[in-house]
Design an enzyme around this catalytic site. Structure first.
Site, PDB file in Angstrom:
ATOM      1  N   SER A  90       0.825  -1.205   0.000  1.00  0.00           N
ATOM      2  CA  SER A  90       0.000   0.000   0.000  1.00  0.00           C
ATOM      3  C   SER A  90       0.861   1.257   0.000  1.00  0.00           C
ATOM      4  O   SER A  90       0.350   2.332  -0.276  1.00  0.00           O
ATOM      5  CB  SER A  90      -0.953   0.010   1.196  1.00  0.00           C
ATOM      6  OG  SER A  90      -0.274  -0.313   2.363  1.00  0.00           O
ATOM      7  N   HIS A 110      -3.020  -3.484  -5.837  1.00  0.00           N
ATOM      8  CA  HIS A 110      -3.335  -3.011  -4.489  1.00  0.00           C
ATOM      9  C   HIS A 110      -4.829  -3.157  -4.215  1.00  0.00           C
ATOM     10  O   HIS A 110      -5.649  -2.411  -4.775  1.00  0.00           O
ATOM     11  CB  HIS A 110      -2.901  -1.540  -4.360  1.00  0.00           C
ATOM     12  CG  HIS A 110      -3.149  -0.957  -3.015  1.00  0.00           C
ATOM     13  ND1 HIS A 110      -3.551   0.336  -2.815  1.00  0.00           N
ATOM     14  CD2 HIS A 110      -3.069  -1.508  -1.776  1.00  0.00           C
ATOM     15  CE1 HIS A 110      -3.703   0.571  -1.528  1.00  0.00           C
ATOM     16  NE2 HIS A 110      -3.419  -0.540  -0.876  1.00  0.00           N
ATOM     17  N   GLU A 170      -6.215  -1.241  -7.350  1.00  0.00           N
ATOM     18  CA  GLU A 170      -5.324  -0.359  -8.118  1.00  0.00           C
ATOM     19  C   GLU A 170      -4.257  -1.230  -8.780  1.00  0.00           C
ATOM     20  O   GLU A 170      -3.589  -2.011  -8.094  1.00  0.00           O
ATOM     21  CB  GLU A 170      -4.633   0.647  -7.188  1.00  0.00           C
ATOM     22  CG  GLU A 170      -5.567   1.689  -6.621  1.00  0.00           C
ATOM     23  CD  GLU A 170      -4.885   2.605  -5.607  1.00  0.00           C
ATOM     24  OE1 GLU A 170      -5.276   3.773  -5.519  1.00  0.00           O
ATOM     25  OE2 GLU A 170      -3.980   2.159  -4.876  1.00  0.00           O
ATOM     26  N   ASN A 187      -4.690   6.526  -1.697  1.00  0.00           N
ATOM     27  CA  ASN A 187      -4.030   7.103  -0.524  1.00  0.00           C
ATOM     28  C   ASN A 187      -3.475   8.489  -0.808  1.00  0.00           C
ATOM     29  O   ASN A 187      -3.230   9.266   0.111  1.00  0.00           O
ATOM     30  CB  ASN A 187      -2.924   6.174  -0.004  1.00  0.00           C
ATOM     31  CG  ASN A 187      -3.511   5.040   0.814  1.00  0.00           C
ATOM     32  OD1 ASN A 187      -4.613   5.162   1.359  1.00  0.00           O
ATOM     33  ND2 ASN A 187      -2.806   3.931   0.889  1.00  0.00           N
TER      34      ASN A 187
HETATM   35  P1  NAI Z   1      -0.957  -9.417   7.970  1.00  0.00           P
HETATM   36  O1  NAI Z   1       0.065  -9.199   9.022  1.00  0.00           O
HETATM   37  O2  NAI Z   1      -2.373  -9.590   8.354  1.00  0.00           O
HETATM   38  O3  NAI Z   1      -0.531 -10.686   7.093  1.00  0.00           O
HETATM   39  C1  NAI Z   1       0.772 -10.873   6.594  1.00  0.00           C
HETATM   40  C2  NAI Z   1       0.978 -12.374   6.439  1.00  0.00           C
HETATM   41  O4  NAI Z   1       2.180 -12.563   5.708  1.00  0.00           O
HETATM   42  C3  NAI Z   1       1.136 -13.101   7.757  1.00  0.00           C
HETATM   43  O5  NAI Z   1       0.265 -14.221   7.771  1.00  0.00           O
HETATM   44  C4  NAI Z   1       2.615 -13.531   7.781  1.00  0.00           C
HETATM   45  O6  NAI Z   1       2.807 -14.790   8.420  1.00  0.00           O
HETATM   46  C5  NAI Z   1       2.923 -13.630   6.315  1.00  0.00           C
HETATM   47  N1  NAI Z   1       4.314 -13.407   5.966  1.00  0.00           N
HETATM   48  C6  NAI Z   1       5.134 -12.437   6.443  1.00  0.00           C
HETATM   49  N2  NAI Z   1       6.329 -12.528   5.831  1.00  0.00           N
HETATM   50  C7  NAI Z   1       6.260 -13.560   4.947  1.00  0.00           C
HETATM   51  C8  NAI Z   1       7.157 -14.126   4.018  1.00  0.00           C
HETATM   52  N3  NAI Z   1       8.389 -13.632   3.877  1.00  0.00           N
HETATM   53  N4  NAI Z   1       6.738 -15.158   3.270  1.00  0.00           N
HETATM   54  C9  NAI Z   1       5.499 -15.660   3.401  1.00  0.00           C
HETATM   55  N5  NAI Z   1       4.596 -15.166   4.277  1.00  0.00           N
HETATM   56  C10 NAI Z   1       4.973 -14.120   5.039  1.00  0.00           C
HETATM   57  O7  NAI Z   1      -0.771  -8.191   6.949  1.00  0.00           O
HETATM   58  P2  NAI Z   1      -1.854  -7.550   5.969  1.00  0.00           P
HETATM   59  O8  NAI Z   1      -2.603  -6.499   6.677  1.00  0.00           O
HETATM   60  O9  NAI Z   1      -2.602  -8.644   5.287  1.00  0.00           O
HETATM   61  O10 NAI Z   1      -0.926  -6.792   4.925  1.00  0.00           O
HETATM   62  C11 NAI Z   1      -0.223  -7.493   3.929  1.00  0.00           C
HETATM   63  C12 NAI Z   1       0.203  -6.538   2.847  1.00  0.00           C
HETATM   64  O11 NAI Z   1      -0.953  -5.903   2.300  1.00  0.00           O
HETATM   65  C13 NAI Z   1       1.117  -5.409   3.292  1.00  0.00           C
HETATM   66  O12 NAI Z   1       2.010  -5.118   2.256  1.00  0.00           O
HETATM   67  C14 NAI Z   1       0.154  -4.247   3.504  1.00  0.00           C
HETATM   68  O13 NAI Z   1       0.761  -2.984   3.380  1.00  0.00           O
HETATM   69  C15 NAI Z   1      -0.820  -4.492   2.371  1.00  0.00           C
HETATM   70  N6  NAI Z   1      -2.141  -3.894   2.557  1.00  0.00           N
HETATM   71  C16 NAI Z   1      -2.762  -3.973   3.772  1.00  0.00           C
HETATM   72  C17 NAI Z   1      -4.026  -3.417   3.933  1.00  0.00           C
HETATM   73  C18 NAI Z   1      -4.748  -3.518   5.247  1.00  0.00           C
HETATM   74  O14 NAI Z   1      -5.734  -2.778   5.438  1.00  0.00           O
HETATM   75  N7  NAI Z   1      -4.339  -4.387   6.162  1.00  0.00           N
HETATM   76  C19 NAI Z   1      -4.707  -2.722   2.807  1.00  0.00           C
HETATM   77  C20 NAI Z   1      -3.990  -2.792   1.559  1.00  0.00           C
HETATM   78  C21 NAI Z   1      -2.745  -3.328   1.463  1.00  0.00           C
END
Ligand code: NAI
Length: 530
Positions: free
Chosen positions: A143, A164, A176, A214
């Site tokens: 993001s 995104h 996006e 954003n």
């Molecule tokens: P989250 O913390 O809920 O999930 C991340 C997952 O990735 C976890 O299950 C973790 O175990 C896994 N993980 C971490 N490193 C890893 C690796 N090297 N290989 C495989 N798995 C791995 O995070 P979330 O909120 O789902 O965010 C994920 C991405 O999405 C980030 O880049 C964030 O900026 C983006 N994003 C998040 C939004 C939100 O509202 N939470 C909205 C839009 C984008």
């Protein structure tokens, strides 16, 4: 660049779409890496879109937990009659669990949704780039990080793009699609088609801080703390005004608390940094203080608001005064008489028909409905009596809460009489201190200006900027569309007044806006050269 694919031993130019890559193929396989909040949503929409999915997370068991979670969500949709039991089962059956990155490399498209850290994403993409055939598309759900930077260590950055999604993914239709500096056009085209297959509504943009949504959101989240800092209105008053006539679903402070100031503030800082300290995007010290103090919003029970049992504690407005002024005179405007007419009708219905003379009679309440001007400047320019002069924001209509603005010169009895008159039909009134563009006018003008700057910088098309703001931020109109509804000339005037009053470059009007006003064109008109 000419490459030899390891599996097929074919030679092709990977800047062009490989013949064997068909985003519409029935058996297209999508791997999703990271099955947390976002990843599991992406897995769900991909499976519901008919694609095969490989779900992988580095945390053992996490991908299976995500699949079970999706199973429950689909079962809930079946109960509500939104999905048939057969479709839900077929969707779930399409989800396979990956146990390694090698498993993910078998997919046609890999979407990454892991932790938001550039170093970790870069090494993951470097590894995927080594493992996957060059015709496999690699996409990041980042993001806030540049897609170009994420692909920097890849031998084939042309197959890396951004995709995104928004949270919660199955609910938020927008996606996006981002092209980095080296992304090949076939990759963004394919990601757009795949997004549509997931039943999303894609918009396309270049690699730019905050992408579209954003970036547009900067105006709402930075202008309102400014208004608060100056003591123009309190944060609940600002939220009330903006969720009234302008039609925002949530006020900026309630929204910041809902997102979490611990999440929103770093985004503000990151976008400001990435734009090399563009004044319009500067975060506010009041927000910084809350972030530093752990007042994150709903999740900590205190942010801008306090929360009791998870619910916002929101004080009601004090009752309106009752005593009407003895008479009222409205400054006659030639430029927006249509907007002022309903106010005159309202006063007449309250039993006080506005005076019709060139000047107010002695003791009459003087009401201005200026656009852009602060009231002090208007009083000074028009040589009015500050003790009995107030102004009302009529630009968005008279649906409450109505904004009544006063200067330090006001006689409190006149202020209360104006309040009583404006509230005579039972609508709420918020009394604010002097401000160029009240609360609503300056907020919306800033949103329009940011939208114009996004268009001017060729980050996205006018249509995609508007769609992004409506679907991603829930705004009633896209920035350019909103500017056209209000009148581009009025928006420009509000910004010019803000700029002249504060002498602050954050209010400088976008060249996109200025040109279209001078040429008499809608703000949605693209530039002419291409
Ligand atoms: P989250 O913390 O809920 O999930 C991340 C997952 O990735 C976890 O299950 C973790 O175990 C896994 N993980 C971490 N490193 C890893 C690796 N090297 N290989 C495989 N798995 C791995 O995070 P979330 O909120 O789902 O965010 C994920 C991405 O999405 C980030 O880049 C964030 O900026 C983006 N994003 C998040 C939004 C939100 O509202 N939470 C909205 C839009 C984008």
């Amino acid at each position: 660049m000419l490459v030899t694919t390891s599996s097929l031993n074919l030679v092709f130019n990977c800047s062009e779409r490989p013949m064997s890559f068909d985003p519409t193929a029935k058996d297209l396989t999508v791997a999703v890496i990271g099955t947390g909040t976002m990843g599991r949503g992406i897995v769900q929409v991909a499976a519901q879109g008919g694609m095969r999915v490989i779900a992988y997370d580095e945390k053992p068991g996490a991908a299976m937990v995500a699949k079970d979670y999706i199973g429950k969500i689909l079962a809930g949709l079946v109960d509500k009659g939104r999905v048939t039991a057969a479709d839900a089962k077929a969707s779930l059956d399409r989800i396979g669990i990956g146990h390694s990155l090698e498993d993910c490399a078998k997919a046609d498209v890999v979407i990454e949704a892991i932790v938001e850290r550039l170093d970790i994403k870069q090494s993951l993409f470097q590894r995927l780039d080594q493992l996957c055939d060059p015709k496999v598309i690699l996409a990041s759900n980042t993001s806030s990080l540049p897609v170009t930077a994420i692909s920097a260590k890849c031998a084939h950055p042309e197959r890396v793009g951004g995709m995104h999604f928004f949270n919660p993914v199955p609910v938020m239709k927008l996606v996006e699609v981002i092209g980095g500096l080296k992304t090949a056009p076939w990759v963004t085209d394919a990601l757009t088609q795949i997004g549509r297959r997931m039943n999303r509504d894609p918009v396309m943009c270049i690699d730019s801080p905050g992408f579209i949504v954003n970036h547009v959101g900067r105006a709402y989240q930075t202008e309102n703390p400014r208004i608060l800092t100056e003591g123009i209105a309190t944060h609940p008053e600002i939220d009330r005004i903006l969720t009234g006539a302008p039609g925002f679903k949530l006020g900026p402070f309630a929204l910041a608390d809902m997102v979490g100031i611990d999440v929103g503030f770093p985004v503000m800082e990151s976008i400001y940094e990435q734009f090399q300290h563009e004044p319009a995007y500067a975060p506010n010290p009041l927000t910084a203080l809350r972030a530093a103090g752990g007042l994150y919003g709903q999740k900590t029970g205190a942010g801008w608001y306090d929360y009791k049992d998870g619910k916002r504690v929101d004080a009601s407005l004090p009752p309106a005064p009752k005593k009407l002024p003895q008479s009222v005179w409205i400054w006659p405007s030639t430029s927006h008489a249509d907007l002022i007419a309903p106010l005159a009708e309202l006063f007449t219905k309250a039993g006080l028909t506005p005076e019709t003379g060139d000047k107010p009679s002695d003791g009459a309440l003087v009401v201005l409905c200026q656009i852009g001007y602060d009231l002090t400047t208007a009083i000074d320019d028009l040589k009015l009596d500050g003790k009995r002069t107030v102004s009302v924001d009529v630009l968005f209509g008279l649906k409450g809460p109505r904004t009544l603005m006063v200067t330090p010169a006001i006689d409190p009895a006149m202020r209360d009489a104006a309040h009583a008159l404006l509230a005579a039909d039972g609508q709420d009134v918020v009394v604010i201190n002097d401000s160029p563009g009240y609360v609503a006018q300056r907020t919306v003008a800033m949103i329009v200006n940011v939208g114009c700057n996004i268009a001017q910088r060729q980050i996205a098309s006018p249509a995609d900027i508007d769609k992004g703001a409506k679907l991603g931020l829930g705004y009633p109109f896209g920035p350019l569309e909103w500017g056209d509804r209000i009148g581009p000339g009025r928006v420009l005037f509000i910004l010019e007044r803000l700029h002249a009053f504060y002498l602050d470059p954050r209010y400088k009007p976008s060249p996109w806006l200025k040109r279209r006003v001078m040429l008499g064109l809608p703000l949605t008109t693209p530039d002419g050269a291409h």
